[in-house]
Design a protein around this motif. Structure first.
Motif, short mmCIF file in Angstrom:
data_model
loop_
_atom_site.label_atom_id
_atom_site.label_comp_id
_atom_site.label_asym_id
_atom_site.label_seq_id
_atom_site.Cartn_x
_atom_site.Cartn_y
_atom_site.Cartn_z
N CYS A 175 -29.87 5.61 -0.77
CA CYS A 175 -29.20 4.47 -1.39
C CYS A 175 -28.57 3.58 -0.33
CB CYS A 175 -28.11 4.94 -2.36
SG CYS A 175 -28.78 5.72 -3.85
N VAL A 176 -28.58 2.27 -0.59
CA VAL A 176 -27.97 1.29 0.31
C VAL A 176 -26.61 0.92 -0.25
CG1 VAL A 176 -28.22 -0.98 1.36
CG2 VAL A 176 -30.25 0.42 0.93
N ARG A 177 -25.57 1.25 0.49
CA ARG A 177 -24.21 1.04 -0.01
C ARG A 177 -23.51 -0.09 0.73
NH1 ARG A 177 -20.82 6.35 1.33
NH2 ARG A 177 -22.34 7.29 -0.08
N LEU A 178 -22.79 -0.90 -0.03
CA LEU A 178 -21.99 -2.00 0.50
C LEU A 178 -20.55 -1.81 0.04
CD1 LEU A 178 -24.96 -3.24 -0.34
CD2 LEU A 178 -23.88 -5.41 0.21
N LEU A 179 -19.63 -2.43 0.76
CA LEU A 179 -18.25 -2.45 0.29
C LEU A 179 -18.20 -3.07 -1.11
CD1 LEU A 179 -16.55 -3.70 3.57
CD2 LEU A 179 -16.42 -1.39 2.61
N GLN A 180 -17.24 -2.67 -1.91
CA GLN A 180 -17.15 -3.16 -3.28
C GLN A 180 -17.15 -4.69 -3.34
OE1 GLN A 180 -17.64 -0.80 -5.31
NE2 GLN A 180 -16.13 0.84 -5.26
N GLN A 181 -16.36 -5.32 -2.49
CA GLN A 181 -16.28 -6.78 -2.49
C GLN A 181 -17.62 -7.40 -2.11
OE1 GLN A 181 -13.99 -4.71 -1.40
NE2 GLN A 181 -11.93 -5.45 -1.87
N ASP A 182 -18.35 -6.74 -1.21
CA ASP A 182 -19.64 -7.27 -0.79
C ASP A 182 -20.71 -7.10 -1.86
OD1 ASP A 182 -18.76 -8.21 1.62
OD2 ASP A 182 -19.50 -6.51 2.80
N VAL A 183 -20.73 -5.96 -2.53
CA VAL A 183 -21.76 -5.77 -3.56
C VAL A 183 -21.51 -6.71 -4.73
CG1 VAL A 183 -20.75 -3.93 -4.99
CG2 VAL A 183 -23.22 -4.01 -4.60
N ILE A 184 -20.25 -7.03 -5.02
CA ILE A 184 -19.95 -8.00 -6.07
C ILE A 184 -20.46 -9.38 -5.65
CG2 ILE A 184 -18.07 -9.24 -7.24
CD1 ILE A 184 -16.53 -6.57 -7.23
N ASP A 185 -20.24 -9.76 -4.40
CA ASP A 185 -20.72 -11.04 -3.89
C ASP A 185 -22.25 -11.11 -3.98
OD1 ASP A 185 -20.00 -13.57 -2.15
OD2 ASP A 185 -21.74 -12.63 -1.18
N LEU A 186 -22.94 -10.05 -3.55
CA LEU A 186 -24.40 -10.02 -3.61
C LEU A 186 -24.88 -10.07 -5.05
CD1 LEU A 186 -27.14 -9.66 -2.15
CD2 LEU A 186 -26.79 -7.17 -2.39
N TYR A 187 -24.27 -9.29 -5.91
CA TYR A 187 -24.61 -9.25 -7.34
C TYR A 187 -24.57 -10.64 -7.95
CZ TYR A 187 -24.12 -7.79 -12.28
OH TYR A 187 -24.28 -7.62 -13.64
N ASN A 188 -23.57 -11.42 -7.57
CA ASN A 188 -23.40 -12.75 -8.14
C ASN A 188 -24.41 -13.76 -7.59
OD1 ASN A 188 -21.24 -11.92 -9.72
ND2 ASN A 188 -19.70 -12.50 -8.20
N ARG A 189 -25.05 -13.43 -6.49
CA ARG A 189 -25.99 -14.35 -5.84
C ARG A 189 -27.45 -14.13 -6.25
NH1 ARG A 189 -23.81 -17.00 -1.19
NH2 ARG A 189 -21.74 -16.22 -0.62
N VAL A 190 -27.81 -12.93 -6.72
CA VAL A 190 -29.22 -12.64 -6.95
C VAL A 190 -29.52 -12.38 -8.43
CG1 VAL A 190 -29.48 -11.71 -4.62
CG2 VAL A 190 -28.95 -10.15 -6.49
N PRO A 191 -30.64 -12.88 -8.92
CA PRO A 191 -31.03 -12.62 -10.31
C PRO A 191 -31.91 -11.38 -10.43
CG PRO A 191 -32.50 -14.23 -9.36
CD PRO A 191 -31.49 -13.89 -8.28
N ASP A 192 -32.13 -10.93 -11.64
CA ASP A 192 -33.12 -9.89 -11.88
C ASP A 192 -34.48 -10.38 -11.35
OD1 ASP A 192 -31.14 -8.50 -13.17
OD2 ASP A 192 -31.95 -8.82 -15.20
N GLY A 193 -35.25 -9.46 -10.81
CA GLY A 193 -36.55 -9.82 -10.27
C GLY A 193 -36.53 -10.21 -8.80
N THR A 194 -35.35 -10.21 -8.18
CA THR A 194 -35.25 -10.55 -6.76
C THR A 194 -36.10 -9.61 -5.91
OG1 THR A 194 -33.03 -11.49 -6.97
CG2 THR A 194 -33.65 -10.66 -4.79
N PRO A 195 -36.93 -10.15 -5.00
CA PRO A 195 -37.70 -9.28 -4.12
C PRO A 195 -36.80 -8.62 -3.08
CG PRO A 195 -38.08 -11.58 -3.55
CD PRO A 195 -37.26 -11.57 -4.82
#
Length: 223
Positions: A197-217
Motif C-alpha cells: 500500500c502507498v501511504r500519505l499523511l492524512q492532510q496529503d491524501v485528502i489533498d490528493l483525493y480532492n484533485r483526482v476523479p474516479d478513473g484516474t490512471p
C-alpha cells in the motif's frame, strides 16, 4: 500490466495486513518550528499540515519536525510523457506525483511496500472513499486471532489503517487489493514500511483525493 504476484493469495493477505499498525500523531506549534536538523519550517507548511477539526474525525496537526522536509507536499518541475492528471508513484525515491500541465506536478512524500511485496505497472483508480472501512482477510485473522472482531470490517476513524481517505487501484477490471491511503504514522513517510500500500499523511491524501476523479490512471515505477 501489474506484476502477477499481486494476485497471489498470500501476497494479498500480507498486503492488507500492511495497512494495519498503530497510529502515532504529533502536535505542531502554532507559530514557527524547526526540523530535527535545526532548519526552519516555513509558515505555509505549518498551514498545509494544520489540524483539521472540520473532518468527520478531527485530524491533529502533523509534527513536521519528525519528517524530512523533502517529503513535504510541494509543486515541482516534473517532465513526464504521461498526460496531465496521472498519478505516478516513484517507489525508489518515496514520492507520489500528480502530473499537471506545463511540466509541473504536485509531489507528495509516501511510505511504500517492503522488499518482497514491491509492485509496479499501470492501473487506474476505480473509486475513492472518505473515511473507509478496513476489513482484514481471513488469512490475516488466522495469524492474528485478536483481529476477529474486525471480520466484518473496522469502523472508520484515525485508528483505521486506511486513514482519512482511500483510493482503490484496479487493473483490467480486477481489484489489485492495493490502495493509496492516509496514515497518521509520520515516521513512516519516506520509508519502506507496508506490504504494497502507498501511504500519505492524512492532510496529503485528502489533498490528493480532492484533485483526482474516479478513473484516474496510476503508474507505479519500481526503478
Amino acid at each position: 500490466m501489474l506484476n502477477r504476484r499481486l494476485f497471489l493469495a498470500s501476497a494479498a493477505a500480507a498486503l492488507t495486513a500492511a495497512c494495519a499498525s498503530g497510529n502515532r500523531t504529533g502536535q505542531l506549534p502554532a507559530t514557527g518550528a524547526q526540523t530535527a536538523q535545526g532548519a526552519y519550517i516555513a509558515p505555509e507548511y505549518l498551514q498545509m499540515y494544520r489540524a483539521m477539526p472540520e473532518e468527520r474525525f478531527p485530524i491533529p496537526a502533523v509534527d513536521l519536525t519528525k519528517i524530512d522536509p523533502v517529503y513535504y507536499r510541494q509543486l515541482v518541475d516534473y517532465y513526464s510523457p504521461e498526460p496531465a492528471g496521472t498519478i505516478i508513484v516513484d517507489t525508489p525515491n518515496r514520492f507520489l506525483y500528480l502530473t499537471m500541465e506545463n511540466g509541473k506536478a504536485m509531489r507528495y512524500g509516501v511510505g511504500i511496500g517492503r522488499a518482497g511485496f514491491d509492485w509496479g505497472g499501470r492501473a487506474r483508480i476505480a473509486y475513492k472513499r472518505p473515511w473507509p472501512t478496513w476489513t482484514p482477510p481471513a488469512d490475516m485473522i488466522a495469524r492474528e486471532p485478536e483481529l476477529v472482531e474486525f471480520k466484518n470490517g473496522m469502523a472508520p476513524g484515525l485508528e483505521n489503517p486506511l486513514g482519512a481517505r482511500a483510493l482503490y487501484i484496479f487493473e483490467g477490471g480486477k481489484d489489485t487489493l492495493y490502495r493509496v491511503h492516509g496514515t497518521s504514522e509520520t515516521w513512516s513517510i519516506g520509508k519502506a514500511v507496508s506490504s504494497g500500500c502507498v501511504r500519505l499523511l492524512q492532510q496529503d491524501v485528502i489533498d490528493l483525493y480532492n484533485r483526482v476523479p474516479d478513473g484516474t490512471p496510476i503508474v507505479v515505477r519500481q526503478a
